[in-house]
Design a protein around this motif. Structure first.
Motif, mmCIF file in Angstrom:
data_model
loop_
_atom_site.group_PDB
_atom_site.id
_atom_site.type_symbol
_atom_site.label_atom_id
_atom_site.label_comp_id
_atom_site.label_asym_id
_atom_site.label_seq_id
_atom_site.Cartn_x
_atom_site.Cartn_y
_atom_site.Cartn_z
ATOM 1 N N LEU A 9 0.836 -1.198 0.000
ATOM 2 C CA LEU A 9 0.000 0.000 0.000
ATOM 3 C C LEU A 9 0.872 1.251 0.000
ATOM 4 O O LEU A 9 1.958 1.256 0.577
ATOM 5 N N GLU A 10 0.369 2.292 -0.650
ATOM 6 C CA GLU A 10 1.095 3.559 -0.668
ATOM 7 C C GLU A 10 1.170 4.140 0.742
ATOM 8 O O GLU A 10 0.182 4.145 1.486
ATOM 9 N N ILE A 11 2.348 4.609 1.135
ATOM 10 C CA ILE A 11 2.537 5.178 2.466
ATOM 11 C C ILE A 11 1.928 6.579 2.523
ATOM 12 O O ILE A 11 2.185 7.422 1.669
ATOM 13 N N VAL A 12 1.102 6.788 3.529
ATOM 14 C CA VAL A 12 0.484 8.098 3.780
ATOM 15 C C VAL A 12 0.992 8.581 5.132
ATOM 16 O O VAL A 12 0.623 8.040 6.175
ATOM 17 N N ASP A 13 1.855 9.582 5.126
ATOM 18 C CA ASP A 13 2.438 10.076 6.371
ATOM 19 C C ASP A 13 1.365 10.677 7.267
ATOM 20 O O ASP A 13 0.375 11.257 6.801
ATOM 21 N N THR A 14 1.572 10.551 8.571
ATOM 22 C CA THR A 14 0.566 11.003 9.538
ATOM 23 C C THR A 14 0.283 12.506 9.480
ATOM 24 O O THR A 14 -0.818 12.911 9.866
ATOM 25 N N PRO A 15 1.216 13.390 9.035
ATOM 26 C CA PRO A 15 0.821 14.806 8.912
ATOM 27 C C PRO A 15 -0.340 15.030 7.955
ATOM 28 O O PRO A 15 -0.999 16.076 8.029
ATOM 29 N N LEU A 16 -0.602 14.077 7.067
ATOM 30 C CA LEU A 16 -1.732 14.205 6.151
ATOM 31 C C LEU A 16 -3.029 13.708 6.769
ATOM 32 O O LEU A 16 -4.096 13.925 6.212
ATOM 33 N N TRP A 17 -2.938 13.010 7.897
ATOM 34 C CA TRP A 17 -4.154 12.554 8.567
ATOM 35 C C TRP A 17 -4.824 13.753 9.228
ATOM 36 O O TRP A 17 -4.175 14.721 9.629
ATOM 37 N N GLY A 18 -6.103 13.684 9.382
ATOM 38 C CA GLY A 18 -6.785 14.796 10.040
ATOM 39 C C GLY A 18 -8.276 14.549 10.150
ATOM 40 O O GLY A 18 -8.790 13.490 9.799
ATOM 41 N N GLY A 19 -8.974 15.573 10.627
ATOM 42 C CA GLY A 19 -10.414 15.519 10.720
ATOM 43 C C GLY A 19 -10.921 14.563 11.784
ATOM 44 O O GLY A 19 -10.244 14.240 12.765
ATOM 45 N N LEU A 20 -12.129 14.101 11.563
ATOM 46 C CA LEU A 20 -12.774 13.189 12.504
ATOM 47 C C LEU A 20 -11.984 11.900 12.657
ATOM 48 O O LEU A 20 -11.998 11.283 13.725
ATOM 49 N N MET A 21 -11.265 11.506 11.616
ATOM 50 C CA MET A 21 -10.463 10.290 11.677
ATOM 51 C C MET A 21 -9.430 10.372 12.797
ATOM 52 O O MET A 21 -9.285 9.439 13.600
ATOM 53 N N VAL A 22 -8.718 11.469 12.899
ATOM 54 C CA VAL A 22 -7.707 11.631 13.939
ATOM 55 C C VAL A 22 -8.367 11.715 15.314
ATOM 56 O O VAL A 22 -7.861 11.154 16.298
ATOM 57 N N THR A 23 -9.499 12.405 15.398
ATOM 58 C CA THR A 23 -10.210 12.489 16.677
ATOM 59 C C THR A 23 -10.592 11.110 17.181
ATOM 60 O O THR A 23 -10.416 10.790 18.363
ATOM 61 N N LEU A 24 -11.103 10.260 16.294
ATOM 62 C CA LEU A 24 -11.512 8.911 16.705
ATOM 63 C C LEU A 24 -10.307 8.037 17.019
ATOM 64 O O LEU A 24 -10.352 7.220 17.948
ATOM 65 N N VAL A 25 -9.222 8.186 16.275
ATOM 66 C CA VAL A 25 -8.010 7.399 16.565
ATOM 67 C C VAL A 25 -7.467 7.762 17.942
ATOM 68 O O VAL A 25 -7.148 6.878 18.749
ATOM 69 N N LEU A 26 -7.353 9.047 18.224
ATOM 70 C CA LEU A 26 -6.861 9.478 19.533
ATOM 71 C C LEU A 26 -7.781 9.006 20.657
ATOM 72 O O LEU A 26 -7.311 8.534 21.699
ATOM 73 N N SER A 27 -9.080 9.100 20.440
ATOM 74 C CA SER A 27 -10.037 8.706 21.481
ATOM 75 C C SER A 27 -9.999 7.204 21.718
ATOM 76 O O SER A 27 -10.004 6.750 22.873
#
Length: 384
Positions: free
Chosen positions: A164-182
């Protein structure tokens, strides 16, 4: 008519009669809860008057005069501001939310790779729902899949590698990051909080001192400070050329912070358990960990479910503080899009903040309702 000295004994019960009209129905509820005393009457009248004044304006701004579709700021701006709306117009700009919705959910995650977080979200829901249903079977297998297998699979899907293509975490965001952190914060803080609470009540001085110091130090520091130190100070102590991913630092900071508060919640439940429970377990020859796992902890956790869920809710909302270290969670990505000149209007910021607030409220309200359900389901020893 013949008489008899033998008393008459009824052989069947009378049919149940309906409650008096004055004691049941909506009017009875209003009289008991809203109009029971002069003070209640005054407060009810004031509340109704306030709602009668505010609700029409809110409904008008949020729905009636709102703009639901559009491609740029001109659809949400007045003629004086260079838009298509008449002067004096005032309404929410839901077209902005519609245009930016994917970004609010996925952040700057590449468009052609957003199927990966979508799959992670579907798997999360499929594993979480049966975990939340008390009578669902295979709880042990479900827990292993949810808390062990899914995080590993999610990391591979979200980050990439192995085809799979690597997607660096600085590109992550939005509700996705909120749910991952929670999710990580909840999954880590509960077991670590239990361990810290048990350590604080330990008879071994060293373990007790370490746990007390950890809990008191972390509880005395704001989460912003923890995140700032994890993001800025931690790299200074690493060897040259070594670094830790910013998202991982935020995950560690949130988990550590929540664990300290969770430990005190669990300790409150442990102190509420009568000493006789522990003595009874000792009389049966149970070891320390058997006693805690089978007798003490199940009762303690049941008693402090409101406190546990309250900690989870606070942690879910506190994830918005990761914007201080340059991460774009849901609130961060909404505020970031306020700088988009194509959507710069007077009502865009307020509309975006209302959307973010509603999403946070929706998740927090859901956790609160589920907490109430579990309290009623587990309240088997105190029912009257």
């Amino acid at each position: 008519m013949p008489t008899s000295n033998q008393p008459f004994v009824r052989t069947n019960f009378l049919d149940a009669e309906p409650a008096p009209r004055s004691e049941s129905g909506p009017l009875a509820w209003i009289r008991k809860n809203l109009l029971a005393t002069p003070k209640d009457i005054v407060l009810t009248v004031l509340a109704v008057a306030l709602l009668a004044w505010a609700l029409p304006h809110m409904i008008n701004w949020l729905f009636i005069q709102a703009v639901w579709t559009g491609t740029d700021r001109t659809f949400c701006a007045t003629a004086v501001q260079g838009g298509t709306q008449p002067d004096g117009w005032s309404g929410a700009c839901w077209a902005f939310v519609d245009a930016k919705f994917d970004q609010f959910v996925f952040g700057r995650y590449p468009l052609d790779e957003r199927w990966r977080p979508t799959i992670v979200g579907i798997l999360f829901v499929l594993l979480l729902v049966p975990m939340l249903i008390p009578k669902a079977p295979f709880k042990g297998t479900n827990a292993i899949l949810l808390f062990i297998v899914l995080p590993l699979l999610a990391f591979w899907l979200l980050y990439g590698g192995f085809g799979l293509e690597i997607v660096d975490t600085p590109l992550w965001g939005g509700l996705m990051v909120t749910l991952v952190l929670s999710f990580v914060g909840i999954a880590v803080s509960l077991p670590f909080g239990i361990i810290l609470a048990l350590g604080r009540r330990s008879n071994m001085p060293v373990i007790k001192m370490v746990c007390v110091a950890f809990i008191e130090i972390i509880r005395g520091i704001p989460l912003i400070t923890v995140l700032f130190m994890a993001s800025v100070m931690l790299p200074l102590f690493l060897p040259t050329g070594y670094t830790i991913d910013k998202l991982l630092r935020a995950l560690i900071g949130v988990a550590i912070f929540a664990s300290a508060y969770m430990a005190e919640v669990i300790r409150g439940g442990l102190q509420a358990i009568p000493k006789g429970q522990s003595e009874g377990a000792d009389s049966l020859g149970l070891g320390y960990w058997q006693k805690m796992r089978l007798i003490i902890l199940p009762q303690a956790i049941k008693l402090v479910i409101p406190g546990i869920v309250n900690t989870f809710i606070g942690m879910f909302k506190d994830t918005s503080l990761v914007s201080i270290i340059g991460m774009f969670d849901l609130l961060g990505i909404v505020r970031f899009n306020f700088t988009d000149a194509n959507w710069a209007s007077a009502v865009t910021p307020l509309t975006g903040l209302i959307f973010a607030g509603f999403v946070f409220w929706l998740f927090c309200f859901g956790m609160s309702r589920y907490s109430g359900f579990m309290e009623r389901y587990l309240d088997t020893g105190h029912k009257r």
